[in-house]
Design a protein around this motif. Sequence first.
Motif, short mmCIF file in Angstrom:
data_model
loop_
_atom_site.label_atom_id
_atom_site.label_comp_id
_atom_site.label_asym_id
_atom_site.label_seq_id
_atom_site.Cartn_x
_atom_site.Cartn_y
_atom_site.Cartn_z
N PRO A 1 0.80 -1.23 0.00
CA PRO A 1 0.00 0.00 0.00
C PRO A 1 0.84 1.29 0.00
N ALA A 2 2.10 1.16 0.40
CA ALA A 2 2.96 2.34 0.49
C ALA A 2 3.33 2.90 -0.88
N ARG A 3 2.92 2.23 -1.94
CA ARG A 3 3.21 2.78 -3.28
C ARG A 3 2.57 4.16 -3.47
N ASP A 4 1.55 4.46 -2.66
CA ASP A 4 0.91 5.77 -2.75
C ASP A 4 1.60 6.83 -1.89
N THR A 5 2.62 6.42 -1.14
CA THR A 5 3.43 7.39 -0.43
C THR A 5 4.44 7.95 -1.41
N ASN A 6 4.22 9.16 -1.86
CA ASN A 6 5.12 9.81 -2.81
C ASN A 6 4.93 11.32 -2.72
N LEU A 7 5.77 12.05 -3.42
CA LEU A 7 5.72 13.50 -3.35
C LEU A 7 4.42 14.06 -3.93
N GLU A 8 3.84 13.35 -4.87
CA GLU A 8 2.59 13.81 -5.47
C GLU A 8 1.45 13.84 -4.45
N ASN A 9 1.46 12.88 -3.52
CA ASN A 9 0.38 12.78 -2.54
C ASN A 9 0.73 13.35 -1.17
N ALA A 10 1.99 13.68 -0.94
CA ALA A 10 2.47 14.04 0.40
C ALA A 10 1.69 15.19 1.03
N LEU A 11 1.31 16.17 0.21
CA LEU A 11 0.67 17.38 0.72
C LEU A 11 -0.85 17.36 0.56
N LYS A 12 -1.42 16.18 0.56
CA LYS A 12 -2.86 16.03 0.30
C LYS A 12 -3.71 16.82 1.31
N TYR A 13 -3.22 16.96 2.54
CA TYR A 13 -4.00 17.68 3.58
C TYR A 13 -3.44 19.07 3.86
N TYR A 14 -2.55 19.55 3.00
CA TYR A 14 -1.97 20.87 3.22
C TYR A 14 -3.05 21.95 3.13
N GLY A 15 -3.08 22.83 4.12
CA GLY A 15 -4.10 23.87 4.16
C GLY A 15 -5.33 23.46 4.94
N GLY A 16 -5.33 22.24 5.48
CA GLY A 16 -6.46 21.77 6.26
C GLY A 16 -6.39 22.20 7.71
N VAL A 17 -7.23 21.59 8.52
CA VAL A 17 -7.31 21.96 9.94
C VAL A 17 -6.02 21.64 10.68
N ILE A 18 -5.46 20.46 10.44
CA ILE A 18 -4.22 20.06 11.11
C ILE A 18 -3.04 20.57 10.30
N PRO A 19 -2.15 21.34 10.92
CA PRO A 19 -1.03 21.92 10.16
C PRO A 19 0.04 20.88 9.84
N TYR A 20 0.82 21.18 8.83
CA TYR A 20 2.02 20.40 8.53
C TYR A 20 3.17 20.95 9.36
N HIS A 21 4.11 20.07 9.70
CA HIS A 21 5.27 20.49 10.49
C HIS A 21 6.23 21.28 9.60
N GLU A 22 6.81 22.31 10.16
CA GLU A 22 7.72 23.18 9.39
C GLU A 22 8.93 22.40 8.87
N GLY A 23 9.37 21.39 9.63
CA GLY A 23 10.51 20.60 9.16
C GLY A 23 10.20 19.86 7.88
N ALA A 24 8.98 19.33 7.77
CA ALA A 24 8.57 18.65 6.54
C ALA A 24 8.40 19.65 5.40
N LEU A 25 7.80 20.79 5.71
CA LEU A 25 7.60 21.82 4.68
C LEU A 25 8.93 22.32 4.13
N ARG A 26 9.94 22.39 4.99
CA ARG A 26 11.26 22.81 4.51
C ARG A 26 11.76 21.87 3.42
N TYR A 27 11.56 20.57 3.63
CA TYR A 27 11.99 19.60 2.61
C TYR A 27 11.17 19.75 1.34
N TYR A 28 9.85 19.94 1.46
CA TYR A 28 9.00 20.05 0.28
C TYR A 28 9.33 21.31 -0.53
N ARG A 29 9.72 22.37 0.16
CA ARG A 29 10.17 23.58 -0.56
C ARG A 29 11.49 23.30 -1.27
N GLU A 30 12.33 22.58 -0.60
CA GLU A 30 13.65 22.27 -1.15
C GLU A 30 13.57 21.47 -2.44
#
Length: 376
Positions: A341-370
Amino acid sequence: MTLPRTTIYVVGAVIILLLIIAAALLLRTPPGAVTTSPSPTTPVSPVATTPTQTPTTPTTTPTTPAPTKWTIVIATGGVGGVYFYYGGVVAGIISNFTDIEATAIQTAASIDNLVLIRDKTDLSKGVIYCATVLPDSAYLAYTGQHERFKDKPAPIAILWAMYPNYLHIVTTADSGIRSLLDLKGKRVSTGAPGSGTEVEALLVLKLVGIDPARDFAKWERLGAAESAAALRDGVIDAYFWSGGLPTGSIVELAKALAARGKQIYLVPIDPATAHAFSALYPGLAAPGVIPKEVYGTPEDTPTLTFWNVFVCHKDAPVDVVYKITKAVFEHLDILHRAVKPARDTNLENALKYYGGVIPYHEGALRYYREVGILRG
Protein backbone atom coordinates in the motif's frame (compact mmCIF):
# COMPACT_ATOMS: atom_id res chain seq x y z
CA MET A 1 50.41 78.94 130.32
CA THR A 2 51.40 79.87 126.90
CA LEU A 3 52.82 77.14 124.71
CA PRO A 4 55.98 77.87 122.96
CA ARG A 5 55.51 78.97 119.41
CA THR A 6 57.57 76.07 118.13
CA THR A 7 55.31 73.51 119.79
CA ILE A 8 52.24 75.03 118.22
CA TYR A 9 53.85 74.73 114.77
CA VAL A 10 54.69 71.06 115.32
CA VAL A 11 51.19 70.19 116.51
CA GLY A 12 49.63 71.92 113.48
CA ALA A 13 51.86 70.06 111.12
CA VAL A 14 50.90 66.76 112.66
CA ILE A 15 47.17 67.55 112.43
CA ILE A 16 47.53 68.49 108.74
CA LEU A 17 49.46 65.27 108.08
CA LEU A 18 46.73 63.20 109.79
CA LEU A 19 44.05 64.88 107.70
CA ILE A 20 45.94 64.08 104.50
CA ILE A 21 46.33 60.43 105.49
CA ALA A 22 42.61 60.15 106.37
CA ALA A 23 41.62 61.59 103.01
CA ALA A 24 43.85 59.13 101.23
CA LEU A 25 42.32 56.21 103.10
CA LEU A 26 38.77 57.35 102.21
CA LEU A 27 39.64 57.32 98.49
CA ARG A 28 40.90 53.73 98.56
CA THR A 29 38.57 50.70 97.93
CA PRO A 30 37.13 49.57 101.25
CA PRO A 31 38.51 46.27 102.52
CA GLY A 32 36.33 43.23 101.62
CA ALA A 33 34.61 44.95 98.74
CA VAL A 34 33.83 42.68 95.66
CA THR A 35 35.46 43.77 92.48
CA THR A 36 33.31 42.99 89.37
CA SER A 37 35.25 41.99 86.30
CA PRO A 38 33.76 42.97 82.95
CA SER A 39 32.11 40.08 81.02
CA PRO A 40 34.09 38.93 78.04
CA THR A 41 32.56 39.94 74.69
CA THR A 42 32.82 38.32 71.26
CA PRO A 43 34.97 40.42 69.03
CA VAL A 44 32.95 42.17 66.36
CA SER A 45 34.34 42.15 62.85
CA PRO A 46 34.97 45.58 61.65
CA VAL A 47 32.54 46.95 59.10
CA ALA A 48 34.14 47.68 55.78
CA THR A 49 34.21 51.30 55.00
CA THR A 50 33.40 50.58 51.31
CA PRO A 51 30.38 48.23 50.74
CA THR A 52 30.96 45.15 48.56
CA GLN A 53 28.66 45.12 45.46
CA THR A 54 27.35 41.79 44.05
CA PRO A 55 26.83 41.82 40.27
CA THR A 56 23.11 41.60 39.29
CA THR A 57 22.21 38.65 37.06
CA PRO A 58 19.11 39.12 34.86
CA THR A 59 16.24 36.75 35.70
CA THR A 60 15.59 34.38 32.84
CA THR A 61 13.34 31.37 32.30
CA PRO A 62 15.50 28.26 32.59
CA THR A 63 15.83 26.38 29.32
CA THR A 64 16.59 22.70 28.88
CA PRO A 65 19.69 22.09 26.79
CA ALA A 66 19.01 20.24 23.56
CA PRO A 67 19.73 16.51 23.81
CA THR A 68 22.78 15.28 21.95
CA LYS A 69 20.84 12.26 20.65
CA TRP A 70 17.23 12.05 19.50
CA THR A 71 15.08 8.93 19.67
CA ILE A 72 11.95 8.52 17.55
CA VAL A 73 9.27 6.05 18.64
CA ILE A 74 6.77 5.25 15.89
CA ALA A 75 3.40 4.04 17.16
CA THR A 76 1.80 1.81 14.53
CA GLY A 77 -1.02 -0.73 14.90
CA GLY A 78 -1.70 -4.41 15.42
CA VAL A 79 0.15 -7.28 13.80
CA GLY A 80 -1.52 -8.13 10.50
CA GLY A 81 -2.38 -4.52 9.70
CA VAL A 82 -0.47 -2.31 7.26
CA TYR A 83 0.44 0.26 9.94
CA PHE A 84 2.58 -2.28 11.77
CA TYR A 85 4.75 -3.03 8.75
CA TYR A 86 4.77 0.52 7.37
CA GLY A 87 5.96 1.97 10.67
CA GLY A 88 8.64 -0.68 11.03
CA VAL A 89 10.11 0.07 7.61
CA VAL A 90 10.04 3.84 8.22
CA ALA A 91 11.85 3.31 11.52
CA GLY A 92 14.50 1.28 9.71
CA ILE A 93 15.02 4.00 7.09
CA ILE A 94 15.41 6.69 9.77
CA SER A 95 17.89 4.62 11.78
CA ASN A 96 19.96 3.63 8.75
CA PHE A 97 20.10 6.93 6.89
CA THR A 98 20.16 9.61 9.61
CA ASP A 99 21.88 10.18 12.95
CA ILE A 100 18.52 9.61 14.68
CA GLU A 101 17.63 6.38 16.44
CA ALA A 102 14.14 5.10 15.61
CA THR A 103 12.00 2.16 16.65
CA ALA A 104 8.43 1.06 15.89
CA ILE A 105 5.99 -0.32 18.45
CA GLN A 106 2.78 -2.34 18.18
CA THR A 107 -0.34 -0.52 19.42
CA ALA A 108 -4.13 -0.50 19.13
CA ALA A 109 -3.63 2.06 16.32
CA SER A 110 -4.85 5.61 15.70
CA ILE A 111 -6.44 6.88 18.92
CA ASP A 112 -3.93 5.13 21.17
CA ASN A 113 -1.14 6.43 18.95
CA LEU A 114 -2.34 10.00 19.39
CA VAL A 115 -2.48 9.54 23.17
CA LEU A 116 1.12 8.32 23.11
CA ILE A 117 2.26 11.36 21.14
CA ARG A 118 0.56 13.65 23.63
CA ASP A 119 1.57 11.91 26.85
CA LYS A 120 4.88 10.18 26.15
CA THR A 121 6.89 12.66 24.08
CA ASP A 122 9.66 14.07 26.28
CA LEU A 123 11.74 16.64 24.44
CA SER A 124 13.99 17.20 27.46
CA LYS A 125 15.13 13.58 27.15
CA GLY A 126 15.23 13.60 23.36
CA VAL A 127 12.24 11.26 22.97
CA ILE A 128 9.71 12.08 20.24
CA TYR A 129 6.65 9.98 19.45
CA CYS A 130 5.37 9.84 15.89
CA ALA A 131 2.57 7.70 14.47
CA THR A 132 0.57 6.35 11.59
CA VAL A 133 -3.02 7.53 12.03
CA LEU A 134 -6.32 7.85 10.23
CA PRO A 135 -7.40 11.37 9.32
CA ASP A 136 -10.76 11.18 11.10
CA SER A 137 -9.10 10.09 14.35
CA ALA A 138 -6.46 12.79 13.98
CA TYR A 139 -9.12 15.44 13.34
CA LEU A 140 -11.24 14.46 16.36
CA ALA A 141 -8.18 14.29 18.64
CA TYR A 142 -6.64 17.55 17.40
CA THR A 143 -9.89 19.49 17.80
CA GLY A 144 -10.74 17.90 21.17
CA GLN A 145 -13.94 16.31 19.88
CA HIS A 146 -12.97 12.78 20.90
CA GLU A 147 -13.73 11.87 24.52
CA ARG A 148 -10.09 11.11 25.32
CA PHE A 149 -8.99 14.52 24.11
CA LYS A 150 -11.70 16.85 25.40
CA ASP A 151 -9.52 18.41 28.07
CA LYS A 152 -6.18 17.99 26.35
CA PRO A 153 -6.19 17.88 22.52
CA ALA A 154 -3.50 16.03 20.60
CA PRO A 155 -0.47 18.30 19.89
CA ILE A 156 0.29 16.96 16.42
CA ALA A 157 1.57 18.12 13.05
CA ILE A 158 1.50 16.23 9.74
CA LEU A 159 4.67 15.16 7.96
CA TRP A 160 3.05 13.51 4.93
CA ALA A 161 -0.08 11.76 3.64
CA MET A 162 0.69 8.03 3.44
CA TYR A 163 -1.82 5.99 1.44
CA PRO A 164 -5.60 5.52 1.37
CA ASN A 165 -7.26 3.19 3.83
CA TYR A 166 -10.25 1.29 2.56
CA LEU A 167 -13.02 0.48 5.01
CA HIS A 168 -13.48 -3.30 4.89
CA ILE A 169 -16.58 -5.00 6.30
CA VAL A 170 -15.50 -8.62 6.11
CA THR A 171 -17.74 -11.66 6.21
CA THR A 172 -18.32 -14.89 4.28
CA ALA A 173 -20.42 -15.39 1.18
CA ASP A 174 -22.73 -17.75 3.04
CA SER A 175 -23.37 -15.43 6.04
CA GLY A 176 -26.45 -13.82 4.52
CA ILE A 177 -24.99 -10.36 5.18
CA ARG A 178 -25.27 -8.23 2.06
CA SER A 179 -25.70 -4.71 3.47
CA LEU A 180 -24.91 -2.65 6.55
CA LEU A 181 -28.44 -3.15 7.89
CA ASP A 182 -27.97 -6.93 7.67
CA LEU A 183 -25.44 -6.62 10.52
CA LYS A 184 -28.32 -6.31 12.98
CA GLY A 185 -28.67 -9.43 15.06
CA LYS A 186 -25.17 -10.66 14.12
CA ARG A 187 -21.91 -11.15 16.01
CA VAL A 188 -19.71 -8.28 14.88
CA SER A 189 -16.29 -6.84 15.75
CA THR A 190 -15.85 -3.08 15.25
CA GLY A 191 -12.06 -3.04 15.67
CA ALA A 192 -9.69 -2.76 18.58
CA PRO A 193 -10.58 -0.25 21.32
CA GLY A 194 -8.94 3.07 20.61
CA SER A 195 -8.30 2.29 16.95
CA GLY A 196 -9.15 4.33 13.90
CA THR A 197 -11.09 1.34 12.62
CA GLU A 198 -13.37 1.57 15.64
CA VAL A 199 -13.88 5.30 15.10
CA GLU A 200 -14.86 4.78 11.47
CA ALA A 201 -17.05 1.76 12.20
CA LEU A 202 -19.04 3.57 14.87
CA LEU A 203 -19.47 6.67 12.70
CA VAL A 204 -20.77 4.61 9.78
CA LEU A 205 -23.08 2.53 11.97
CA LYS A 206 -24.47 5.66 13.59
CA LEU A 207 -25.13 7.12 10.15
CA VAL A 208 -27.35 4.15 9.22
CA GLY A 209 -29.04 3.96 12.63
CA ILE A 210 -27.30 0.95 14.17
CA ASP A 211 -26.34 0.89 17.85
CA PRO A 212 -23.84 -1.97 18.43
CA ALA A 213 -24.77 -2.37 22.10
CA ARG A 214 -28.44 -2.67 21.21
CA ASP A 215 -28.51 -4.17 17.73
CA PHE A 216 -25.67 -6.74 17.62
CA ALA A 217 -26.19 -10.24 18.96
CA LYS A 218 -22.60 -9.99 20.18
CA TRP A 219 -20.35 -6.95 20.02
CA GLU A 220 -16.64 -7.67 19.85
CA ARG A 221 -13.73 -5.17 19.74
CA LEU A 222 -10.85 -7.04 18.15
CA GLY A 223 -7.80 -6.06 16.14
CA ALA A 224 -7.06 -7.10 12.56
CA ALA A 225 -5.47 -10.51 13.17
CA GLU A 226 -7.82 -11.38 16.04
CA SER A 227 -10.90 -10.47 14.01
CA ALA A 228 -9.73 -12.54 11.04
CA ALA A 229 -9.11 -15.55 13.28
CA ALA A 230 -12.51 -15.16 14.96
CA LEU A 231 -14.30 -15.08 11.59
CA ARG A 232 -12.32 -18.05 10.32
CA ASP A 233 -13.22 -20.05 13.42
CA GLY A 234 -16.90 -19.08 13.36
CA VAL A 235 -16.75 -17.03 16.57
CA ILE A 236 -18.07 -13.90 14.82
CA ASP A 237 -20.09 -13.29 11.66
CA ALA A 238 -18.43 -10.12 10.40
CA TYR A 239 -15.88 -7.47 11.29
CA PHE A 240 -14.78 -3.97 10.37
CA TRP A 241 -11.24 -3.18 9.32
CA SER A 242 -9.74 0.02 7.92
CA GLY A 243 -6.54 -0.68 6.03
CA GLY A 244 -4.59 -0.46 2.83
CA LEU A 245 -4.87 -2.75 -0.16
CA PRO A 246 -4.12 -5.50 0.30
CA THR A 247 -4.21 -6.10 4.05
CA GLY A 248 -2.17 -9.20 4.84
CA SER A 249 -4.46 -10.69 7.48
CA ILE A 250 -7.43 -10.54 5.07
CA VAL A 251 -5.40 -12.13 2.29
CA GLU A 252 -4.56 -15.00 4.65
CA LEU A 253 -8.18 -15.23 5.79
CA ALA A 254 -9.37 -15.53 2.18
CA LYS A 255 -6.91 -18.40 1.63
CA ALA A 256 -7.97 -20.15 4.84
CA LEU A 257 -11.67 -19.87 3.93
CA ALA A 258 -11.02 -21.13 0.39
CA ALA A 259 -9.25 -24.16 1.84
CA ARG A 260 -12.49 -24.94 3.70
CA GLY A 261 -14.65 -24.47 0.62
CA LYS A 262 -15.84 -20.98 1.61
CA GLN A 263 -15.48 -17.60 -0.03
CA ILE A 264 -14.72 -14.26 1.54
CA TYR A 265 -17.27 -11.48 1.05
CA LEU A 266 -16.96 -7.72 1.62
CA VAL A 267 -20.13 -5.86 2.57
CA PRO A 268 -20.60 -2.82 0.29
CA ILE A 269 -21.18 0.72 1.45
CA ASP A 270 -23.59 2.01 -1.14
CA PRO A 271 -22.80 5.31 -2.90
CA ALA A 272 -25.62 7.17 -1.15
CA THR A 273 -24.24 6.26 2.29
CA ALA A 274 -20.69 7.07 1.18
CA HIS A 275 -21.69 10.52 -0.07
CA ALA A 276 -23.72 11.20 3.07
CA PHE A 277 -20.66 10.36 5.17
CA SER A 278 -18.41 12.60 3.08
CA ALA A 279 -20.88 15.46 3.41
CA LEU A 280 -21.05 15.01 7.18
CA TYR A 281 -17.25 14.86 7.55
CA PRO A 282 -15.89 16.93 4.66
CA GLY A 283 -12.30 16.29 3.65
CA LEU A 284 -11.93 13.12 5.71
CA ALA A 285 -13.29 10.45 3.39
CA ALA A 286 -14.29 9.80 -0.20
CA PRO A 287 -16.06 7.01 -2.08
CA GLY A 288 -13.76 4.22 -3.27
CA VAL A 289 -13.78 0.68 -4.63
CA ILE A 290 -11.98 -2.48 -3.54
CA PRO A 291 -11.35 -4.47 -6.75
CA LYS A 292 -12.46 -8.10 -6.61
CA GLU A 293 -8.98 -9.28 -7.58
CA VAL A 294 -7.46 -8.04 -4.31
CA TYR A 295 -9.02 -10.74 -2.10
CA GLY A 296 -10.90 -12.92 -4.57
CA THR A 297 -14.36 -11.58 -3.73
CA PRO A 298 -17.31 -12.29 -6.03
CA GLU A 299 -17.43 -8.64 -7.19
CA ASP A 300 -15.90 -5.20 -6.77
CA THR A 301 -16.91 -3.61 -3.47
CA PRO A 302 -17.85 0.07 -3.15
CA THR A 303 -16.71 1.56 0.16
CA LEU A 304 -15.14 4.60 1.83
CA THR A 305 -11.50 5.61 1.60
CA PHE A 306 -9.48 7.55 4.16
CA TRP A 307 -5.98 8.88 3.50
CA ASN A 308 -3.71 7.97 6.39
CA VAL A 309 -1.25 10.54 7.70
CA PHE A 310 2.15 10.27 9.34
CA VAL A 311 2.26 12.66 12.28
CA CYS A 312 4.67 13.68 15.05
CA HIS A 313 4.53 15.92 18.09
CA LYS A 314 4.14 19.50 16.89
CA ASP A 315 7.09 20.68 19.03
CA ALA A 316 9.58 18.24 17.55
CA PRO A 317 12.67 20.21 16.40
CA VAL A 318 12.52 21.41 12.81
CA ASP A 319 15.87 19.89 11.87
CA VAL A 320 14.86 16.48 13.25
CA VAL A 321 11.61 16.41 11.27
CA TYR A 322 13.44 17.64 8.18
CA LYS A 323 15.90 14.73 8.44
CA ILE A 324 13.07 12.22 8.89
CA THR A 325 11.12 13.50 5.89
CA LYS A 326 14.19 13.74 3.68
CA ALA A 327 15.37 10.21 4.55
CA VAL A 328 11.98 8.62 3.87
CA PHE A 329 11.38 10.34 0.53
CA GLU A 330 14.91 9.70 -0.67
CA HIS A 331 14.48 5.98 0.05
CA LEU A 332 10.90 5.37 -1.06
CA ASP A 333 12.07 2.37 -3.07
CA ILE A 334 12.71 0.50 0.19
CA LEU A 335 9.28 1.38 1.56
CA HIS A 336 7.48 0.54 -1.70
CA ARG A 337 9.15 -2.88 -1.98
CA ALA A 338 8.38 -3.81 1.63
CA VAL A 339 4.77 -2.55 1.96
CA LYS A 340 2.47 -2.72 -1.07
CA PRO A 341 0.00 0.00 0.00
CA ALA A 342 2.96 2.34 0.49
CA ARG A 343 3.21 2.78 -3.28
CA ASP A 344 0.91 5.77 -2.75
CA THR A 345 3.43 7.39 -0.43
CA ASN A 346 5.12 9.81 -2.81
CA LEU A 347 5.72 13.50 -3.35
CA GLU A 348 2.59 13.81 -5.47
CA ASN A 349 0.38 12.78 -2.54
CA ALA A 350 2.47 14.04 0.40
CA LEU A 351 0.67 17.38 0.72
CA LYS A 352 -2.86 16.03 0.30
CA TYR A 353 -4.00 17.68 3.58
CA TYR A 354 -1.97 20.87 3.22
CA GLY A 355 -4.10 23.87 4.16
CA GLY A 356 -6.46 21.77 6.26
CA VAL A 357 -7.31 21.96 9.94
CA ILE A 358 -4.22 20.06 11.11
CA PRO A 359 -1.03 21.92 10.16
CA TYR A 360 2.02 20.40 8.53
CA HIS A 361 5.27 20.49 10.49
CA GLU A 362 7.72 23.18 9.39
CA GLY A 363 10.51 20.60 9.16
CA ALA A 364 8.57 18.65 6.54
CA LEU A 365 7.60 21.82 4.68
CA ARG A 366 11.26 22.81 4.51
CA TYR A 367 11.99 19.60 2.61
CA TYR A 368 9.00 20.05 0.28
CA ARG A 369 10.17 23.58 -0.56
CA GLU A 370 13.65 22.27 -1.15
CA VAL A 371 12.46 19.71 -3.72
CA GLY A 372 10.13 22.21 -5.36
CA ILE A 373 6.66 20.80 -4.65
CA LEU A 374 5.76 23.67 -2.33
CA ARG A 375 6.36 27.33 -2.96
CA GLY A 376 6.37 30.12 -0.43
